[in-house]
Design a protein around this motif. Sequence first.
Motif, PDB file in Angstrom:
ATOM      1  N   LYS A  17       0.837  -1.206   0.000  1.00 55.12           N
ATOM      2  CA  LYS A  17       0.000   0.000   0.000  1.00 55.12           C
ATOM      3  C   LYS A  17       0.874   1.260   0.000  1.00 55.12           C
TER       4      LYS A  17
ATOM      5  N   ASN B 209       0.922   4.155  -2.807  1.00 55.01           N
ATOM      6  CA  ASN B 209       0.887   5.589  -2.507  1.00 55.01           C
ATOM      7  C   ASN B 209       1.981   6.335  -3.263  1.00 55.01           C
TER       8      ASN B 209
ATOM      9  N   ASP C 138       0.107   9.498  -4.380  1.00 52.96           N
ATOM     10  CA  ASP C 138      -0.871   9.799  -3.330  1.00 52.96           C
ATOM     11  C   ASP C 138      -0.115  10.123  -2.037  1.00 52.96           C
ATOM     12  N   HIS C 139      -0.777  10.775  -1.137  1.00 53.54           N
ATOM     13  CA  HIS C 139      -0.141  11.130   0.130  1.00 53.54           C
ATOM     14  C   HIS C 139      -1.089  10.848   1.296  1.00 53.54           C
ATOM     15  N   ASP C 140      -1.599   9.639   1.319  1.00 56.14           N
ATOM     16  CA  ASP C 140      -2.448   9.208   2.423  1.00 56.14           C
ATOM     17  C   ASP C 140      -1.550   8.997   3.636  1.00 56.14           C
TER      18      ASP C 140
ATOM     19  N   MET D 125       1.107   6.056   4.881  1.00 58.86           N
ATOM     20  CA  MET D 125       2.546   6.345   4.942  1.00 58.86           C
ATOM     21  C   MET D 125       3.109   6.096   6.345  1.00 58.86           C
TER      22      MET D 125
END
Length: 446
Positions: free
Chosen positions: A278, A282, A287-289, A293
């Motif tokens: 995951k 990202n 993405d910057h969830d 992270m």
Amino acid sequence: MALLDKIYNAGVVGAGGAGFPTHIKLNCKVEYFIINAVECEPLMHTDKYIMLNNGEEIIMAVEEIGKLVGAQHLVIAIKEKNTKEIKHLKAIIETMGSRITLFTMGDYYPAGDEQMMVYEIIGKPIPEAGIPLDVGAVVSNVGSIVNIYDAMMDKPVIERFLTVAGDVKNPTMIRVPVGISVKACIEAAGGSTLKEYAIIIGGPMMGTIIDDHEAEAFHIKKMDGSLIVLPKDHFVVERKRKPIDKIINETKTACIQCRYCTDMCHRYLLGHELRPHKIMRNIGMSDHDEAIMKEALLCCECGICEIYACPMGLSPRLVNVHVKKELYKKGIRPEKGSLDLDVRDMMAYRKIPSYRLISRLDLLQYYGQPIDEHKDLIAEEVAIPLKQHIGKPATPIVAVGDMVTKGQMIGKVERNEMGANVHASIDGTVTGVTEKITIKSNGVVS
């Protein structure tokens, strides 16, 4: 003097990992005191040598530490394949009437990881971002135990046993003063068989890599256990040195979300919410969830995901290292999780056989190298780091021009501080005080 004070005075730190100050670690009460004698990194032989040559000291020290921490169970964890070492320790335990037991583990990686070891021995997984103390255990490396025995005899930590292996003329076990140059250690093994080479300080999975021309400027610390010489273009060397921008570009273009990196991750298998696939998604999708992270903070950087699991040759470990650094810059730290963990059903079937790992690492030509009996090295000069451990560096208590003797304290931390005292490893004159204390020998061997 109390044992903890002796350990503090001697500057004992963890000899098999990041160097946790031992006087801090053992200031506790636990049910289990576990000695890590597994040495699961390929090509390392130091702990096995110590067990065969310092067995009595190990058993005596473990008994005393057991009293200190109030442990009901004293356990030495060792690979079942190390039959010679097992037989030797069992004989000593029987002769001394010790209550220590041996716990044998399979020949897999990462059997020496303390979280795997603690789970196998006591059946409880350590919580996310936790330590063995959270489940009533404390773990020390077998090399640390010998250093504790020396501390009981009022001897500080000033020497280290090292395996020198790989592309050297005479693979050798050496005993060296702390602060000796890596170059001198390579020369003690007859030098390299290669014109140009790289050196792994530690094991091939988690060790640090330097080049041959850097060997004189790098110096042995209290927790170093081996030096492995390899060609500069070796798979292990090139993988560890891959630039992060290239790693991220490869992640964006080649990650197929197969999730093998997660399914083989032993932290995930122990029930931790660490899902490298995951994190890779990202990164790959830009993405910057932050919740995803932050899972990278649980990564122990064992390298299974990149060396063994990924079919695309990607580097989830190095991605996690990069993400952790970025999170640390923001002041984000891992949070301790719950003790209520569900160990994944497949954990028992996803332990990496050591021989297969060595093959994946392209190290089979060094497997089973005969290691010469140990030799003692004498150094004309040492450079002793003031920080050889987790925590704060020691404060120098000597100045340039001072004469020092072997075993004399030259760097100090306060008794309750997270750090460790540092001692001169040779007789001589202090010639430099920076982040290292440099000592030039006076020609007298003590």
